[in-house]
Design a protein around this motif. Structure first.
Motif, mmCIF file in Angstrom:
data_model
loop_
_atom_site.group_PDB
_atom_site.id
_atom_site.type_symbol
_atom_site.label_atom_id
_atom_site.label_comp_id
_atom_site.label_asym_id
_atom_site.label_seq_id
_atom_site.Cartn_x
_atom_site.Cartn_y
_atom_site.Cartn_z
ATOM 1 N N LYS A 1 0.821 -1.204 0.000
ATOM 2 C CA LYS A 1 0.000 0.000 0.000
ATOM 3 C C LYS A 1 0.859 1.259 0.000
ATOM 4 C CE LYS A 1 -4.363 -1.677 1.765
ATOM 5 N NZ LYS A 1 -5.547 -1.294 2.541
ATOM 6 N N TYR B 1 2.215 1.980 -3.524
ATOM 7 C CA TYR B 1 1.195 2.567 -4.390
ATOM 8 C C TYR B 1 0.876 4.012 -3.995
ATOM 9 C CZ TYR B 1 -0.050 -1.445 -7.250
ATOM 10 O OH TYR B 1 -0.024 -2.455 -8.183
ATOM 11 N N GLU C 1 5.774 5.304 -11.074
ATOM 12 C CA GLU C 1 4.818 4.200 -11.107
ATOM 13 C C GLU C 1 5.570 2.879 -11.227
ATOM 14 O OE1 GLU C 1 1.513 2.627 -14.136
ATOM 15 O OE2 GLU C 1 1.080 4.629 -13.363
ATOM 16 N N THR D 1 -1.670 0.126 -11.609
ATOM 17 C CA THR D 1 -2.755 0.303 -10.646
ATOM 18 C C THR D 1 -3.668 -0.913 -10.601
ATOM 19 O OG1 THR D 1 -2.697 2.690 -11.062
ATOM 20 C CG2 THR D 1 -4.664 1.810 -9.991
ATOM 21 N N GLN E 1 -3.059 -3.783 -7.957
ATOM 22 C CA GLN E 1 -2.943 -3.520 -6.526
ATOM 23 C C GLN E 1 -3.624 -4.570 -5.644
ATOM 24 O OE1 GLN E 1 -4.047 0.420 -5.278
ATOM 25 N NE2 GLN E 1 -3.381 0.081 -3.191
#
Length: 211
Positions: A75, A78, A84, A88, A91
Motif C-alpha cells: 500500500k 502505491y 509508477e 494500478t 494492486q
C-alpha cells in the motif's frame, strides 16, 4: 521494473512471515524449543500453554505485525512511490498475493525447516491492513466462540469460516473473496489434527494441557 518490484515484495513478505517469534521467545526466555512441547506449534496458543501469558501476548502481537507490515509495504508503494513502479490494476491482486505468502511463511518458516505455527495471528494481521471490517468481523466471531467454548482451535476455525462469509457480504471484491477462500481454507487445513481431537472430545480448553 514492475516484475522486479513484485518479486522483491513477495520475498520480503515470506521472510517477514517466516520470523519464528514463538521459537525465538521460547529459546531466549525459557531455553526450550517450543516445537518439542505441547502441540509442537510455534504460535501464541502453544506459547501460552508452555511458557505463559505475557510471552503468548508478545508472540500474538508480533505475528500479527509481521503480516500487517507485509501488506502495508504494498500500500505504501502505491501511495507514495515517486514513480509508477506497479500498474494500478495489480494492486488488489498483489495485496492478496503478498498476504498469502506472509501467511505461508509463518507456518512454513525457512528458519525452522519449513515448520511453524497455524497462521491465525498472521492472517489477522494482514486482514487489519487489507480491510479492517473483515478483520474486526473475523475477530468478533473468534471472540464469541472462545467466550463460549474456551477452545482456541475451534474459535480459529469458526473465524476462518466467518471470514469467507464476510468477504462476500461485506467486501465483495473478487481478489478478497479468493483470499478468504485460500487463507481460511489453509488455516482450517493447519488445524486438521485439532479437528480430529475436537471430534473425539479431546481438544484442550484454555488452561488445559494439550494431549
Amino acid at each position: 521494473m514492475a516484475i522486479v518490484t513484485v518479486f522483491l515484495l513477495v520475498i520480503v513478505a515470506y521472510l517477514l512471515g517466516s520470523i519464528p517469534t514463538g521459537y525465538l521467545l521460547g529459546k531466549s526466555l525459557a531455553g526450550i524449543d517450543i516445537r518439542e512441547h505441547g502441540s509442537g506449534s510455534t504460535g501464541a496458543t502453544n506459547v501460552l500453554r508452555t511458557i505463559g501469558k505475557k510471552s503468548a501476548i508478545a508472540v500474538l502481537l508480533i505475528d500479527m505485525l509481521k503480516g500487517a507490515i507485509a501488506v502495508l509495504l504494498v500500500k505504501l508503494i502505491y501511495a507514495y512511490s515517486p514513480i509508477e513502479l506497479l500498474p494500478t490494476s495489480w494492486q488488489l491482486w498483489l495485496i492478496v498475493t503478498v498476504a498469502l505468502v506472509a501467511i505461508l511463511g509463518h507456518s512454513k518458516s525457512v528458519w525452522l525447516g519449513f515448520t511453524g505455527g497455524k497462521s491465525v495471528a498472521t492472517s489477522l494481521g494482514v486482514l487489519f491492513v487489507m480491510n479492517p471490517l473483515l478483520a474486526l468481523g473475523t475477530l468478533g466471531a473468534f471472540g464469541i466462540t472462545i467466550a463460549v467454548s474456551r477452545i482456541v482451535s475451534l474459535s480459529s476455525i469458526v473465524g476462518a469460516i466467518s471470514l469467507n462469509l464476510l468477504a462476500i457480504f461485506v467486501d465483495g471484491s473478487l481478489p478478497y473473496i479468493i483470499f478468504a477462500a485460500l487463507a481460511g481454507g489453509y488455516v482450517i487445513f493447519r488445524h486438521r489434527s485439532n479437528i480430529q481431537r475436537l471430534l473425539a472430545g479431546e481438544e484442550p480448553k484454555i488452561g488445559q494441557t494439550a494431549k
